[in-house]
Design a protein around this motif. Structure first.
Motif, PDB file in Angstrom:
ATOM      1  N   GLU A  46     -12.441 -45.933 112.467  1.00 35.37           N
ATOM      2  CA  GLU A  46     -11.967 -46.322 111.135  1.00 35.37           C
ATOM      3  C   GLU A  46     -11.828 -47.836 111.019  1.00 35.37           C
ATOM      4  O   GLU A  46     -12.207 -48.423 109.997  1.00 35.37           O
ATOM      5  CB  GLU A  46     -10.622 -45.664 110.840  1.00 35.37           C
ATOM      6  N   ASP A  47     -11.283 -48.477 112.044  1.00 33.20           N
ATOM      7  CA  ASP A  47     -11.144 -49.928 112.034  1.00 33.20           C
ATOM      8  C   ASP A  47     -12.504 -50.604 111.955  1.00 33.20           C
ATOM      9  O   ASP A  47     -12.689 -51.581 111.233  1.00 33.20           O
ATOM     10  CB  ASP A  47     -10.390 -50.411 113.278  1.00 33.20           C
ATOM     11  N   GLY A  48     -13.474 -50.083 112.699  1.00 35.39           N
ATOM     12  CA  GLY A  48     -14.824 -50.643 112.673  1.00 35.39           C
ATOM     13  C   GLY A  48     -15.460 -50.509 111.311  1.00 35.39           C
ATOM     14  O   GLY A  48     -16.105 -51.447 110.806  1.00 35.39           O
ATOM     15  N   ILE A  49     -15.285 -49.356 110.682  1.00 33.74           N
ATOM     16  CA  ILE A  49     -15.851 -49.128 109.346  1.00 33.74           C
ATOM     17  C   ILE A  49     -15.206 -50.071 108.338  1.00 33.74           C
ATOM     18  O   ILE A  49     -15.889 -50.632 107.463  1.00 33.74           O
ATOM     19  CB  ILE A  49     -15.671 -47.652 108.935  1.00 33.74           C
TER      20      ILE A  49
ATOM     21  N   CYS B 178       3.432 -51.493 127.508  1.00 35.88           N
ATOM     22  CA  CYS B 178       3.871 -50.821 126.291  1.00 35.88           C
ATOM     23  C   CYS B 178       2.926 -51.068 125.117  1.00 35.88           C
ATOM     24  O   CYS B 178       3.356 -51.089 123.969  1.00 35.88           O
ATOM     25  CB  CYS B 178       5.283 -51.289 125.921  1.00 35.88           C
ATOM     26  N   ARG B 179       1.695 -51.267 125.397  1.00 33.72           N
ATOM     27  CA  ARG B 179       0.740 -51.494 124.311  1.00 33.72           C
ATOM     28  C   ARG B 179       0.437 -50.183 123.607  1.00 33.72           C
ATOM     29  O   ARG B 179       0.392 -49.120 124.208  1.00 33.72           O
ATOM     30  CB  ARG B 179      -0.555 -52.072 124.861  1.00 33.72           C
ATOM     31  N   GLU B 180       0.197 -50.302 122.300  1.00 35.59           N
ATOM     32  CA  GLU B 180      -0.144 -49.128 121.522  1.00 35.59           C
ATOM     33  C   GLU B 180      -1.619 -48.812 121.744  1.00 35.59           C
ATOM     34  O   GLU B 180      -2.478 -49.683 121.619  1.00 35.59           O
ATOM     35  CB  GLU B 180       0.099 -49.414 120.041  1.00 35.59           C
ATOM     36  N   LYS B 181      -1.901 -47.582 122.074  1.00 32.86           N
ATOM     37  CA  LYS B 181      -3.273 -47.181 122.343  1.00 32.86           C
ATOM     38  C   LYS B 181      -3.834 -46.458 121.129  1.00 32.86           C
ATOM     39  O   LYS B 181      -3.181 -45.588 120.560  1.00 32.86           O
ATOM     40  CB  LYS B 181      -3.339 -46.305 123.579  1.00 32.86           C
ATOM     41  N   LYS B 182      -5.046 -46.829 120.738  1.00 34.58           N
ATOM     42  CA  LYS B 182      -5.682 -46.215 119.584  1.00 34.58           C
ATOM     43  C   LYS B 182      -6.600 -45.087 120.043  1.00 34.58           C
ATOM     44  O   LYS B 182      -7.223 -45.168 121.090  1.00 34.58           O
ATOM     45  CB  LYS B 182      -6.502 -47.245 118.822  1.00 34.58           C
ATOM     46  N   THR B 183      -6.680 -44.077 119.196  1.00 29.19           N
ATOM     47  CA  THR B 183      -7.596 -42.986 119.482  1.00 29.19           C
ATOM     48  C   THR B 183      -9.004 -43.413 119.071  1.00 29.19           C
ATOM     49  O   THR B 183      -9.190 -44.430 118.394  1.00 29.19           O
ATOM     50  CB  THR B 183      -7.199 -41.722 118.705  1.00 29.19           C
ATOM     51  N   ALA B 184      -9.976 -42.632 119.456  1.00 28.35           N
ATOM     52  CA  ALA B 184     -11.365 -42.950 119.111  1.00 28.35           C
ATOM     53  C   ALA B 184     -11.542 -42.954 117.594  1.00 28.35           C
ATOM     54  O   ALA B 184     -12.252 -43.801 117.036  1.00 28.35           O
ATOM     55  CB  ALA B 184     -12.309 -41.951 119.762  1.00 28.35           C
ATOM     56  N   GLY B 185     -10.902 -42.035 116.915  1.00 26.89           N
ATOM     57  CA  GLY B 185     -11.005 -41.974 115.454  1.00 26.89           C
ATOM     58  C   GLY B 185     -10.446 -43.226 114.790  1.00 26.89           C
ATOM     59  O   GLY B 185     -11.023 -43.733 113.828  1.00 26.89           O
TER      60      GLY B 185
END
Length: 55
Positions: free
Chosen positions: A32-35, A21-28
């Motif tokens: 954004e997290d990296g920036i 049940c982990r939340e999956k992040k989209t590429a976008g």
């Protein structure tokens, strides 16, 4: 012996359900997290340079 098997099956099932049940992040979102992390790092570096110049 049967109770031990049932407990093992129950723990295995619970572990599978909780990790599935982990939340999956989209590429976008990952971009954004990296920036944001880079921006935070640059801000910290700028603060360090400012502190060094004051000394």
């Amino acid at each position: 012996m049967k109770k031990l098997v049932y407990v093992f099956i129950l723990l295995l099932t619970a572990g599978t359900l909780l990790t599935g049940c982990r939340e999956k992040k989209t590429a976008g979102e990952k971009i954004e997290d990296g920036i944001e992390e880079i921006g935070d790092g640059l801000g910290d570096a700028a603060d360090d340079v400012e502190d060094a110049m004051k000394e």
